[in-house]
Design a protein around this motif. Structure first.
Motif, PDB file in Angstrom:
ATOM      1  N   ALA A  42       0.449  -1.085  -0.297  1.00 35.18           N
ATOM      2  CA  ALA A  42      -0.088   0.124   0.149  1.00 35.18           C
ATOM      3  C   ALA A  42       0.921   1.066   0.403  1.00 35.18           C
ATOM      4  CB  ALA A  42      -1.075  -0.084   1.252  1.00 35.18           C
ATOM      5  N   GLY A  43       1.751   1.245   0.765  1.00 33.16           N
ATOM      6  CA  GLY A  43       2.686   2.097   0.813  1.00 33.16           C
ATOM      7  C   GLY A  43       3.265   2.552  -0.423  1.00 33.16           C
ATOM      8  N   MET A  44       3.765   1.892  -1.242  1.00 32.14           N
ATOM      9  CA  MET A  44       4.227   1.804  -2.822  1.00 32.14           C
ATOM     10  C   MET A  44       4.002   2.682  -3.464  1.00 32.14           C
ATOM     11  SD  MET A  44       7.196  -1.221  -2.603  1.00 32.14           S
ATOM     12  CE  MET A  44       5.812  -2.806  -3.716  1.00 32.14           C
ATOM     13  N   ALA A  45       2.574   1.843  -4.139  1.00 30.19           N
ATOM     14  CA  ALA A  45       1.270   2.078  -4.856  1.00 30.19           C
ATOM     15  C   ALA A  45       0.519   3.543  -4.247  1.00 30.19           C
ATOM     16  CB  ALA A  45       0.073   0.960  -4.435  1.00 30.19           C
ATOM     17  N   LEU A  46       0.299   3.677  -3.100  1.00 33.46           N
ATOM     18  CA  LEU A  46      -0.030   5.210  -3.000  1.00 33.46           C
ATOM     19  C   LEU A  46       1.181   6.436  -2.939  1.00 33.46           C
ATOM     20  CD1 LEU A  46      -2.204   4.261   0.344  1.00 33.46           C
ATOM     21  CD2 LEU A  46      -3.383   4.531  -2.358  1.00 33.46           C
ATOM     22  N   ALA A  47       2.182   5.562  -2.511  1.00 39.63           N
ATOM     23  CA  ALA A  47       3.413   6.785  -2.941  1.00 39.63           C
ATOM     24  C   ALA A  47       3.178   6.967  -4.665  1.00 39.63           C
ATOM     25  CB  ALA A  47       4.560   6.373  -2.806  1.00 39.63           C
ATOM     26  N   GLY A  48       3.118   6.094  -5.474  1.00 37.87           N
ATOM     27  CA  GLY A  48       2.871   6.130  -7.088  1.00 37.87           C
ATOM     28  C   GLY A  48       1.614   7.235  -7.394  1.00 37.87           C
ATOM     29  N   GLY A  49       0.876   7.473  -6.491  1.00 36.76           N
ATOM     30  CA  GLY A  49      -0.404   8.040  -6.612  1.00 36.76           C
ATOM     31  C   GLY A  49      -1.554   6.676  -7.273  1.00 36.76           C
ATOM     32  N   ARG A  50      -1.020   5.813  -7.567  1.00 34.48           N
ATOM     33  CA  ARG A  50      -2.013   4.608  -7.775  1.00 34.48           C
ATOM     34  C   ARG A  50      -3.003   3.654  -6.138  1.00 34.48           C
ATOM     35  NH1 ARG A  50      -1.348   4.684 -13.350  1.00 34.48           N
ATOM     36  NH2 ARG A  50       0.579   5.315 -13.628  1.00 34.48           N
ATOM     37  N   THR A  51      -3.570   2.804  -7.066  1.00 41.00           N
ATOM     38  CA  THR A  51      -4.113   2.015  -5.933  1.00 41.00           C
ATOM     39  C   THR A  51      -4.472  -0.077  -6.224  1.00 41.00           C
ATOM     40  OG1 THR A  51      -6.647   2.209  -7.567  1.00 41.00           O
ATOM     41  CG2 THR A  51      -6.387   3.628  -5.179  1.00 41.00           C
ATOM     42  N   TRP A  52      -3.591   0.213  -7.468  1.00 45.09           N
ATOM     43  CA  TRP A  52      -3.058  -1.396  -7.362  1.00 45.09           C
ATOM     44  C   TRP A  52      -3.182  -2.858  -5.999  1.00 45.09           C
ATOM     45  CZ3 TRP A  52       1.330  -3.565  -5.543  1.00 45.09           C
ATOM     46  CH2 TRP A  52       2.248  -2.337  -5.717  1.00 45.09           C
ATOM     47  N   HIS A  53      -2.760  -2.184  -4.998  1.00 48.63           N
ATOM     48  CA  HIS A  53      -2.336  -2.910  -3.807  1.00 48.63           C
ATOM     49  C   HIS A  53      -3.940  -3.297  -3.633  1.00 48.63           C
ATOM     50  CE1 HIS A  53      -4.415   1.487  -1.958  1.00 48.63           C
ATOM     51  NE2 HIS A  53      -4.128   0.472  -1.056  1.00 48.63           N
ATOM     52  N   VAL A  54      -4.366  -2.555  -3.734  1.00 48.71           N
ATOM     53  CA  VAL A  54      -5.981  -3.478  -3.308  1.00 48.71           C
ATOM     54  C   VAL A  54      -6.352  -4.635  -3.633  1.00 48.71           C
ATOM     55  CG1 VAL A  54      -8.507  -2.919  -3.441  1.00 48.71           C
ATOM     56  CG2 VAL A  54      -7.575  -1.391  -3.546  1.00 48.71           C
ATOM     57  N   TYR A  55      -5.953  -4.840  -4.934  1.00 52.52           N
ATOM     58  CA  TYR A  55      -5.858  -6.517  -5.661  1.00 52.52           C
ATOM     59  C   TYR A  55      -5.253  -7.474  -4.773  1.00 52.52           C
ATOM     60  CZ  TYR A  55      -8.206  -3.652  -9.169  1.00 52.52           C
ATOM     61  OH  TYR A  55      -8.919  -2.907 -10.086  1.00 52.52           O
ATOM     62  N   PRO A  56      -3.870  -7.051  -4.664  1.00 56.18           N
ATOM     63  CA  PRO A  56      -3.167  -8.237  -3.837  1.00 56.18           C
ATOM     64  C   PRO A  56      -4.252  -8.969  -2.129  1.00 56.18           C
ATOM     65  CG  PRO A  56      -1.899  -6.953  -4.360  1.00 56.18           C
ATOM     66  CD  PRO A  56      -2.690  -6.263  -5.048  1.00 56.18           C
TER      67      PRO A  56
END
Length: 96
Positions: A42-56
């Motif tokens: 979540a930290g990596m995804a949100l730092a890049g402005g993305r929300t892909w962390h929700v899938y894993p």
């Protein structure tokens, strides 16, 4: 699991207790790793402005839930499972 109507021996009780404790400890370890890894994702995804962390998060969460159900509801010696076994024993003894 004790399948007969005789009381369990101290050795059988110890073996079942160790098996239950091991299964529960395994689930807690799984849950801790799930939280740590998904916080990192979540930290990596949100730092890049993305929300892909929700899938894993959702996929692994489903696996964690199934693991929890196997340990807490249907695991060896689980109270719910033992009640079902006792009910089936009674039903079979009555000839049903």
């Amino acid at each position: 699991m004790n399948t007969s109507s005789t009381p369990m021996t101290a050795e059988q009780i110890d073996r079942l207790a160790r098996k239950r404790a091991g299964a529960k400890a395994g689930w807690f370890m799984h849950a801790a790793i799930y939280v740590i890894v998904n916080l990192g994702l979540a930290g990596m995804a949100l730092a890049g402005g993305r929300t892909w962390h929700v899938y894993p998060l959702l996929g692994w969460g489903l696996g964690l839930a199934i693991h929890g159900a196997a340990v807490w509801l249907a695991g060896p010696g689980a109270t719910w499972r033992e009640r079902l076994v006792a009910q089936e024993r009674e039903r079979i003894a009555r000839g049903g």
